[in-house]
Enzyme design. Structure first.
Site, PDB file in Angstrom:
ATOM      1  N   HIS A   1      48.461  83.027  41.658  1.00  0.00           N
ATOM      2  CA  HIS A   1      48.918  81.928  40.812  1.00  0.00           C
ATOM      3  C   HIS A   1      49.849  80.957  41.534  1.00  0.00           C
ATOM      4  O   HIS A   1      50.151  79.877  41.024  1.00  0.00           O
ATOM      5  CB  HIS A   1      49.628  82.520  39.579  1.00  0.00           C
ATOM      6  CG  HIS A   1      49.920  81.549  38.494  1.00  0.00           C
ATOM      7  ND1 HIS A   1      51.184  81.083  38.225  1.00  0.00           N
ATOM      8  CD2 HIS A   1      49.104  80.954  37.586  1.00  0.00           C
ATOM      9  CE1 HIS A   1      51.151  80.250  37.196  1.00  0.00           C
ATOM     10  NE2 HIS A   1      49.902  80.139  36.801  1.00  0.00           N
TER      11      HIS A   1
ATOM     12  N   TYR B   1      50.758  88.378  37.781  1.00  0.00           N
ATOM     13  CA  TYR B   1      50.502  87.130  38.506  1.00  0.00           C
ATOM     14  C   TYR B   1      51.297  87.111  39.810  1.00  0.00           C
ATOM     15  O   TYR B   1      52.475  87.462  39.830  1.00  0.00           O
ATOM     16  CB  TYR B   1      50.932  85.917  37.680  1.00  0.00           C
ATOM     17  CG  TYR B   1      50.083  85.593  36.476  1.00  0.00           C
ATOM     18  CD1 TYR B   1      49.192  86.520  35.929  1.00  0.00           C
ATOM     19  CD2 TYR B   1      50.174  84.352  35.851  1.00  0.00           C
ATOM     20  CE1 TYR B   1      48.427  86.216  34.818  1.00  0.00           C
ATOM     21  CE2 TYR B   1      49.420  84.038  34.740  1.00  0.00           C
ATOM     22  CZ  TYR B   1      48.548  84.974  34.229  1.00  0.00           C
ATOM     23  OH  TYR B   1      47.792  84.678  33.121  1.00  0.00           O
TER      24      TYR B   1
ATOM     25  N   ARG C   1      55.265  79.222  28.970  1.00  0.00           N
ATOM     26  CA  ARG C   1      54.641  80.370  28.297  1.00  0.00           C
ATOM     27  C   ARG C   1      55.632  81.523  28.306  1.00  0.00           C
ATOM     28  O   ARG C   1      56.215  81.839  29.334  1.00  0.00           O
ATOM     29  CB  ARG C   1      53.349  80.801  29.001  1.00  0.00           C
ATOM     30  CG  ARG C   1      52.252  79.741  29.002  1.00  0.00           C
ATOM     31  CD  ARG C   1      50.923  80.329  29.467  1.00  0.00           C
ATOM     32  NE  ARG C   1      49.959  79.311  29.800  1.00  0.00           N
ATOM     33  CZ  ARG C   1      49.207  78.664  28.911  1.00  0.00           C
ATOM     34  NH1 ARG C   1      49.340  78.930  27.629  1.00  0.00           N
ATOM     35  NH2 ARG C   1      48.330  77.749  29.305  1.00  0.00           N
TER      36      ARG C   1
ATOM     37  N   ASN D   1      37.623  84.541  29.950  1.00  0.00           N
ATOM     38  CA  ASN D   1      37.558  83.239  30.638  1.00  0.00           C
ATOM     39  C   ASN D   1      36.446  82.367  30.051  1.00  0.00           C
ATOM     40  O   ASN D   1      36.624  81.166  29.823  1.00  0.00           O
ATOM     41  CB  ASN D   1      37.282  83.442  32.129  1.00  0.00           C
ATOM     42  CG  ASN D   1      38.476  83.983  32.886  1.00  0.00           C
ATOM     43  OD1 ASN D   1      39.596  83.998  32.377  1.00  0.00           O
ATOM     44  ND2 ASN D   1      38.249  84.435  34.107  1.00  0.00           N
TER      45      ASN D   1
ATOM     46  N   ARG E   1      48.702  75.255  25.985  1.00  0.00           N
ATOM     47  CA  ARG E   1      47.445  75.587  25.301  1.00  0.00           C
ATOM     48  C   ARG E   1      47.325  77.076  25.005  1.00  0.00           C
ATOM     49  O   ARG E   1      47.506  77.922  25.876  1.00  0.00           O
ATOM     50  CB  ARG E   1      46.253  75.127  26.142  1.00  0.00           C
ATOM     51  CG  ARG E   1      44.909  75.365  25.442  1.00  0.00           C
ATOM     52  CD  ARG E   1      43.745  74.954  26.311  1.00  0.00           C
ATOM     53  NE  ARG E   1      43.578  73.522  26.319  1.00  0.00           N
ATOM     54  CZ  ARG E   1      43.245  72.822  27.406  1.00  0.00           C
ATOM     55  NH1 ARG E   1      43.129  73.426  28.558  1.00  0.00           N
ATOM     56  NH2 ARG E   1      43.078  71.525  27.334  1.00  0.00           N
TER      57      ARG E   1
ATOM     58  N   HIS F   1      55.442  71.218  32.484  1.00  0.00           N
ATOM     59  CA  HIS F   1      54.828  72.402  33.072  1.00  0.00           C
ATOM     60  C   HIS F   1      55.704  73.007  34.172  1.00  0.00           C
ATOM     61  O   HIS F   1      55.370  74.028  34.753  1.00  0.00           O
ATOM     62  CB  HIS F   1      53.449  72.004  33.640  1.00  0.00           C
ATOM     63  CG  HIS F   1      52.596  73.138  34.073  1.00  0.00           C
ATOM     64  ND1 HIS F   1      52.256  73.353  35.394  1.00  0.00           N
ATOM     65  CD2 HIS F   1      52.003  74.142  33.379  1.00  0.00           C
ATOM     66  CE1 HIS F   1      51.479  74.420  35.488  1.00  0.00           C
ATOM     67  NE2 HIS F   1      51.311  74.924  34.289  1.00  0.00           N
TER      68      HIS F   1
ATOM     69  N   ARG G   1      42.181  79.770  44.137  1.00  0.00           N
ATOM     70  CA  ARG G   1      41.620  80.847  43.304  1.00  0.00           C
ATOM     71  C   ARG G   1      40.487  80.349  42.421  1.00  0.00           C
ATOM     72  O   ARG G   1      39.458  80.990  42.291  1.00  0.00           O
ATOM     73  CB  ARG G   1      42.717  81.451  42.419  1.00  0.00           C
ATOM     74  CG  ARG G   1      42.171  82.441  41.393  1.00  0.00           C
ATOM     75  CD  ARG G   1      43.287  83.110  40.632  1.00  0.00           C
ATOM     76  NE  ARG G   1      44.195  82.188  40.024  1.00  0.00           N
ATOM     77  CZ  ARG G   1      44.024  81.619  38.824  1.00  0.00           C
ATOM     78  NH1 ARG G   1      42.948  81.884  38.119  1.00  0.00           N
ATOM     79  NH2 ARG G   1      44.918  80.789  38.313  1.00  0.00           N
TER      80      ARG G   1
END
Length: 685
Positions: free
Chosen positions: A591, A467, A374, A46, A404, A434, A563
């Site tokens: 998530h 997730y 993703r 992270n 990204r 997204h 979160r």
């Protein structure tokens, strides 16, 4: 004009407080030992991303400091200093946890991470043989000569800065060696002795064998200290190259690897003269120097091998079946009768795979539309779409190339899909897509029928096991007809605005959420029950925060589960008395985005791909969707209630930013992720 001042926590500082919650998991002795090591790895990973993305933005703002203060209400240079102070403290805590606690607790389990100074003769012989057989041929030592350019250090690569010196001489030579973690496992398990387990890092194998590398030089002493450089990872693309977008993006990715240095993480034991030499060679300010321990790229510890008891890891629990939805029957025939919700990772991602696989071979299916953000490295989603194209279906696939750090992977899949006859849309130049949506078109008895899957998380089977997300199957015409309209708009690269059922960014999400909040404010002022429960990853949009403050001050009771970043400050008298925020950090990554509005007693529940961040509200294609089936409404409400009761892994977000564990008056320990699994296992509807 400067923005109106509202009570906020700076987003970068708030993000660091979130990462501190990850570090808390590594410190928690109730967490299994190997999992604590993995939380250290997540913390480190992270922080790498933070220095690749957020710190570069701060540095750019610092270059126009006065203007930034007017526009954003804070001093970027001051924030950069605060960031460094927090990170240095966190790194100290990280080092203490690893060196003074976890290493010792591993030893109690008869597991020893040993370094080059702790090898006996037999283990030393094993290590030297491993070095010569597997490692030596991959090493490329570079001698550093005065007057020659300093080598380009790879972003996040681990290097040794090596100093060769001779007794009674001032003659010194420097060298660099890259540690080849891309080619070899970072950890080598050594032969067991007397039921004792030994693990050594690749780094220390190289340290042990430095004389095998530099034997031709006339020096007495060879010292090696690890360094890691983190570079600016933001892409700057020509906005006028849409017809050659893949080529432009590929070039941008190459530039990313050579971005401006942001952080130099160095072994705190490195002698000052070596550090001074290094800093003189790099274009790096003092705020970018972060002392660390001897091991960098700690993210590799996510794969730390468990050579001990099974109890040193979380038990692996099998994913649950979804009641009433059977994998050995046609999924379309079952969805046609009612909606179904998949709660990941508690329930199996195989339902989504089965949905696409059936569509690929079903003669009645004519078209598949899907957005992909993703993807897994070995994606069964992609395989199903390719199979559908081979079977003559029209497959329209929007792959977001600007996801990204997944750009290269998505470029690879784009080329593969195109080769197999899939219609690939590269997304929109100015907006990331997204959303996580899929629509299947099927001809049934002369009629066109649509089957939809809408989710809060990606079509990615790897992350689906880690997730917490929700994925909805539905044939509700209000939803499917608007999805069809959205897909056609994406194909034509235009935004339609008139959605009545869906909540779609970039044109409508903000105004629709404001409208839902205004309705709660109106009810509160009329003395009616008024509340909201909002779950998301991040809350940073200032206008949305101002709106939530307005609602709280009007008497709307607001509970939030966030979160990550939370720039809203809860519990401040006169400002946010009626707002409570908790953050749950546990085995799985929370998530999901869930929005619940009281609506005068007839709750409205939405799921969404969007967080309350400016980019999600105004600059991305996002889809929020209502839950219309009463059974699923109850299921989601029950799950959210379980999370709100958590008094084991929930932390309070407050004005002190102290990440205090949330304690309730209950004598029972509630742990949401375990309790949700139990709830889904035994629920009978």
């Amino acid at each position: 004009m400067p923005k109106q001042k509202i009570l906020l926590t700076n987003r970068e500082i708030s993000w660091l407080y979130f990462n501190d919650r990850v570090l808390q998991e590594a410190a928690d002795k109730t967490v299994p030992l190997i999992e604590r090591i993995r939380f250290l790895a997540i913390f480190s990973s992270n922080l790498d991303e933070f220095y690749r993305v957020r710190v570069p933005t701060l540095n750019r703002l610092a270059n126009v400091n006065t203007k930034a203060k007017e526009l954003f209400g804070y001093n970027p240079k001051k924030i950069i200093k605060e960031v460094k102070n927090i990170v240095v403290k966190q790194e100290r805590r990280f080092n203490h946890l690893y060196e003074d606690e976890i290493i010792k607790e591993l030893a109690e389990e008869r597991i020893f991470i040993i370094n080059e100074r702790q090898l006996n003769v037999s283990r030393g012989d094993f290590v030297r043989k491993y070095f010569r057989d597997k490692l030596l041929s991959t090493l490329v030592p570079v001698l550093l000569e005065d007057g020659k350019p300093f080598p380009e250090l790879k972003d996040r690569g681990i290097y040794f800065l090596v100093r060769l010196s001779k007794n009674n001489s001032s003659k010194v030579k420097y060298s660099l060696i890259e540690i080849p973690t891309d080619n070899l496992e970072r950890f080598v398990v050594l032969p067991e002795t007397n039921n004792l387990k030994f693990i050594i890092l690749l780094d220390d194998i190289i340290r042990y064998c430095l004389d095998d590398i530099y034997f031709i030089f006339d020096y007495d002493e060879v010292e090696a200290y690890s360094i890691q450089l983190t570079r600016d990872a933001e892409l700057e693309l020509d906005r006028h190259v849409s017809e050659k977008f893949i080529e432009a993006l590929s070039k941008g990715l190459q530039k990313r690897k050579k971005g401006k240095p942001m952080r130099l993480l160095y072994d705190n034991n490195m002698p000052l003269d070596m550090l001074t030499y290094l800093v003189a060679k790099l274009d790096l300010g003092v705020d970018g120097l972060i002392p660390g321990n001897r091991y960098h790229n700690f993210k590799d510890f996510i794969s730390f091998p468990n050579v001990g008891r099974r109890e040193l890891e979380y038990p692996k629990v099998p994913p649950l079946e979804v009641k009433g939805l059977e994998l050995n029957k046609s999924i379309f025939s079952q969805i046609a009768k009612r909606d179904y919700l998949i709660n990941l990772p508690y329930q199996s991602f195989d339902y989504i795979i089965h949905f696409l696989r059936e569509a690929a071979i079903d003669p009645k299916v004519t078209e598949i539309d899907i957005t992909l953000y993703r993807l897994a490295q070995n994606s069964r989603i992609i395989n199903a779409l390719i199979n559908a194209a081979r079977n003559g279906k029209t497959v329209n696939c929007l792959v977001e190339l600007k996801a990204r750090f997944d750009e290269e992977n998505n470029i690879k899949w784009t080329k593969r899909l195109e080769e197999e006859g899939v219609n690939v849309n590269y997304g929109l130049l100015d907006y990331k897509v997204h959303s996580k949506i899929c629509l299947i078109t099927r001809k049934e008895k002369g009629k066109v029928v649509h089957y939809a899957n809408l989710a809060t998380g990606n079509f990615n089977e790897k992350t689906a096991s880690l997730y917490c997300d929700h994925s909805l199957f539905t044939t509700h015409e209000e939803i499917t007809s608007e999805l069809k309209k959205l897909f056609r708009g994406l194909e034509k690269k235009v935004f339609y605005k008139d959605y009545n059922c869906l909540i779609v960014s970039p044109l409508q999400t903000r105004e629709k959420i404001y409208s839902l909040i205004d309705h709660e404010i109106k009810n509160a002022k009329a003395g009616k029950p008024a509340y909201m429960v909002l779950k998301m990853n991040s809350l940073a949009d200032e206008e949305m925060i101002a709106k939530l403050y307005e609602a709280g001050q009007a008497g709307v009771q607001i509970k939030m589960i966030i979160r990550g970043m939370c720039c809203l400050v809860p519990g401040v008298p006169g400002v946010s008395d009626n707002i409570e925020v908790v953050s749950i950090i546990d085995k799985y990554l929370e998530h999901a985005r869930v929005w619940i509005f009281a609506n005068g007693g007839e709750e409205k529940i939405y799921l969404s791909s969007a967080d309350f961040m400016t980019r999600n509200l105004d600059h991305r294609v996002e889809v929020g969707f209502p839950i219309l089936d009463p059974r699923i409404q109850k299921e989601l409400r029950d799950i959210i209630n379980i999370q709100l009761k958590d008094n084991t892994k929930a932390r309070e977000i407050n004005s002190l930013n102290n990440n205090k564990y949330r304690k309730t008056n209950s004598k029972v320990d509630y742990r949401a992720q375990i309790d949700i699994y139990t709830y889904l296992k035994y629920k009978n509807y």
